[in-house]
Write an enzyme that holds these catalytic residues in place. Sequence first.
Site, PDB file in Angstrom:
ATOM      1  N   LYS A  99      32.432  21.567 -62.383  1.00 45.63           N
ATOM      2  CA  LYS A  99      32.903  20.327 -63.020  1.00 45.63           C
ATOM      3  C   LYS A  99      31.739  19.667 -63.748  1.00 45.63           C
ATOM      4  O   LYS A  99      30.584  20.058 -63.570  1.00 45.63           O
ATOM      5  CB  LYS A  99      33.446  19.396 -61.946  1.00 45.63           C
ATOM      6  CG  LYS A  99      32.440  19.070 -60.835  1.00 45.63           C
ATOM      7  CD  LYS A  99      33.110  18.393 -59.661  1.00 45.63           C
ATOM      8  CE  LYS A  99      32.086  18.035 -58.597  1.00 45.63           C
ATOM      9  NZ  LYS A  99      32.699  17.404 -57.448  1.00 45.63           N
ATOM     10  N   TYR A 149      10.285   0.476 -80.237  1.00 43.84           N
ATOM     11  CA  TYR A 149      11.052  -0.759 -80.373  1.00 43.84           C
ATOM     12  C   TYR A 149      10.457  -1.933 -79.595  1.00 43.84           C
ATOM     13  O   TYR A 149       9.797  -1.739 -78.574  1.00 43.84           O
ATOM     14  CB  TYR A 149      12.474  -0.542 -79.851  1.00 43.84           C
ATOM     15  CG  TYR A 149      13.367   0.245 -80.772  1.00 43.84           C
ATOM     16  CD1 TYR A 149      13.986   1.405 -80.328  1.00 43.84           C
ATOM     17  CD2 TYR A 149      13.597  -0.165 -82.077  1.00 43.84           C
ATOM     18  CE1 TYR A 149      14.815   2.141 -81.160  1.00 43.84           C
ATOM     19  CE2 TYR A 149      14.420   0.561 -82.917  1.00 43.84           C
ATOM     20  CZ  TYR A 149      15.033   1.714 -82.452  1.00 43.84           C
ATOM     21  OH  TYR A 149      15.846   2.434 -83.262  1.00 43.84           O
TER      22      TYR A 149
HETATM   23  C1  LIG Z   1      32.085  17.885 -56.418  1.00 42.42           C
HETATM   24  C2  LIG Z   1      32.790  18.419 -55.287  1.00 42.42           C
HETATM   25  C3  LIG Z   1      32.260  19.512 -54.575  1.00 42.42           C
HETATM   26  C4  LIG Z   1      30.906  20.085 -54.868  1.00 42.42           C
HETATM   27  O1  LIG Z   1      29.944  19.242 -54.256  1.00 42.42           O
HETATM   28  P1  LIG Z   1      28.391  19.586 -54.184  1.00 42.42           P
HETATM   29  O2  LIG Z   1      27.804  18.599 -53.261  1.00 42.42           O
HETATM   30  O3  LIG Z   1      27.816  19.437 -55.530  1.00 42.42           O
HETATM   31  O4  LIG Z   1      28.267  20.924 -53.616  1.00 42.42           O
HETATM   32  C5  LIG Z   1      33.011  20.035 -53.558  1.00 42.42           C
HETATM   33  N1  LIG Z   1      34.217  19.511 -53.236  1.00 42.42           N
HETATM   34  C6  LIG Z   1      34.740  18.453 -53.874  1.00 42.42           C
HETATM   35  C7  LIG Z   1      36.058  17.930 -53.464  1.00 42.42           C
HETATM   36  C8  LIG Z   1      34.043  17.866 -54.905  1.00 42.42           C
HETATM   37  O5  LIG Z   1      34.545  16.801 -55.523  1.00 42.42           O
END
Ligand SMILES: *Cc1c(COP(=O)(O)O)cnc(C)c1O
Length: 758
Positions: free
Chosen positions: A415, A650
Amino acid sequence: MRSISQTHTKSGGLDVFRLIAAVIIIAIHTSPLESFNQDADFFLTRILSRIAVPFFFMVTGQFVVSDIIRKKTGHGRKTLTGGKDISDSRNISKLTAYIKKIALIYAAAIIIYIPIGIYAGHYNNLSVAKVLKMLIFDGTFYHLWYFSACIIGCILIFTLSRFMSLTAMTAVFAVLYIIGLFGDSYFGVIKNIPAIETVYDWLFNIFSYTRNGLFFAPFFLLMGVWMRRLHLRLRHKACVSGFIISLCAMTAEGFALHLNHMQRHDSMYFMLIPTMFFLYQLLLQWRLTQKPAFRPLSAAVYVIHPAVIIAVRAVAKPLHLSPILVENSLVHFLAVTMLSFLTAFLFVYFISGSSNPLKRGKIKPPRNTASPAVHMPTDDGRTRAWIELDRAALAKNVYFLQSLIPNGELMPAVKADAYGHGAVIISKELNKLGINSFCVACADEAVELRKNGIKGDILILGYTSPHDFYLLRRYNLIQTVVDYEYACRLNQYGKPIRVHLGIDTGMHRLGIRSEDTDEILKFFSLSENSASGFKNLKTEGIFTHLSADDSLYPAQQAFTANQVLELKKLIDTLKSYEIDIPKVHLLSSYGLLNYPQLAGDYARVGIALYGVLSSKDDTELWQDSLTPVLSLKARISSVRTLHKGECAGYSMAFTAHREMKISALTIGYADGLPRNLSNGGGYVLINGKRAPIIGLICMDQTIVDVSAIEDVKAGDIAVIIGKSGDMTIKAAELAENSGTITNELLSRLGKRLKRIAV
Ligand SMILES: *Cc1c(COP(=O)(O)O)cnc(C)c1O
């Protein structure tokens, strides 16, 4: 999402209090209220002001001692998978670096005060024993004991930490503190016991006071370590009340001892401990951005102010100003404070002007032993700013994480564009490595993967709008059932949809609550084969998400155990109704590292797959097993001279106080470089050397100081995250310095950056 080290990333409150503590110490030495009311002055300088020095010890404890003591299973941040010792040599080099720094300041201060000490007769009748006593315990001038106490305290803790847990050490130092108390403000008690008084008399041959590196400093240094390790989140109100109550109690304690003539000295009280605890908690909650410039300033005020006191007295006399400048204690205090700050400011300004790499003391050059696979950049000389992805590192991480769940499968979380790395490029690589399941946050992310030919299962962890349900079927995606009502809507779509059922066991974000067994039973008994109800839902999985698996402190461990138990109970219930259990999963990165024995059918690994963890500490703890995948680089667009007095960037935020060589880089905050690293907040690496960021980071560009780097020219490469020569900047360090966790820093890296796999 993660919050492991957030209690100490935004440590600006501590920085501000350094200055306040410096003023308090000036008050101790000038007694501002003496001209007005003796009791008020006693309260101010002998009770309230006693918070200043322990505060400095605690800061050292939190930021320095924490790093130099050994971390092992059984105390500190431990891991259930057999904690790894951070290598000893590394701890020792951190210790020696710190001691060197403090010894240097101490030496400089000793030299400054030699003439004054001679004038004041401090050094009459010197003997070897007396010199050692002064150097090691008492300080060669009366406030300088602090520096030797820091050094002794750190060495003591480092040594004991080799064969003692943090808790055992705390007990030892508590006993030492109590021994110290009875040589300090409780000395009256000892006076009544001749046998013990003899012992103390003997001790006072070795040092003049017990508030030193043996009895006073170690306890507060360790309290600082605890502050970092506990990750406590006390309520603000509780801290305020705790502080007020403790301070009142300390006031009562101080006056009772004072009025009964018990005090030999007045630095140590019982109630100083809770007072410091609550005060420090309050300061940690004061979430300002860091103010690194305040650190050398407060140290300089501490060293300089006694000289200023003497100077004020010396100058006031011939000018006939003594009656107001010296004899009015409040005016005296204010004059000394202002002059001390002015002198300290000028001092720091000129020192830091002459040696730029020292501007930010926070970032230390990492001694990276586990060097990743040879890193040959595929730089075509044209790319503006880019992300380099180390394929070998990714493969190594996949292999290691997979080895933790021999009976399960990895379901990488790609993601947020694979945490900024580039979802398509990473997923393609993972496909090649044999990965066949992925999870993403939303339907659009899943569709992007499919359009780019990614094979295997793709689970959408979040909500998908009913308008987009058609995408689930068109692209063969799996949708999370976020609650019971949502299951109904999914079913109403009218055509078969693949789902995993989310179970809320304590995170309280998504999923049907685990205790709502009625709903869950209804969901299962109605789905798939049944004639009515959820006949369109093809339930392939059931999962929960652990919310505190990143910490192994008792409360969090108990919380996690309870979440796991809830899931297990639910599954047992389903079994008792002879429901076929689909695939079960519950672990994300930290869960897999800390509780591999809990692995179900999948582990949804995100951050760890990319070779880093949320905090700097955790990343270091696992650096032998996990290798960072990402490097961030930008091109130097122009090199120029900045003349003394000219501003760069800036808002006139940076002014040169000497002739400088500066460069513009082709990266800015729109690319994800946090703007709060501006003006000394961070640095980049060029030719293996540090180039501090100066001025305000712009949207597309950043200016750095390259005065100390030879042969810099337009077209050269600057490393923002990754290796350059012998130096490395870790993503976790950059995240910590900008007040966040690695996950946020990486996932915000901009679309404009090219992703290149090497
Ligand atoms: C983002 C997410 C993960 C992955 O988490 P990490 O700590 O980056 O390994 C796993 N499960 C769910 C439901 C998530 O939202």
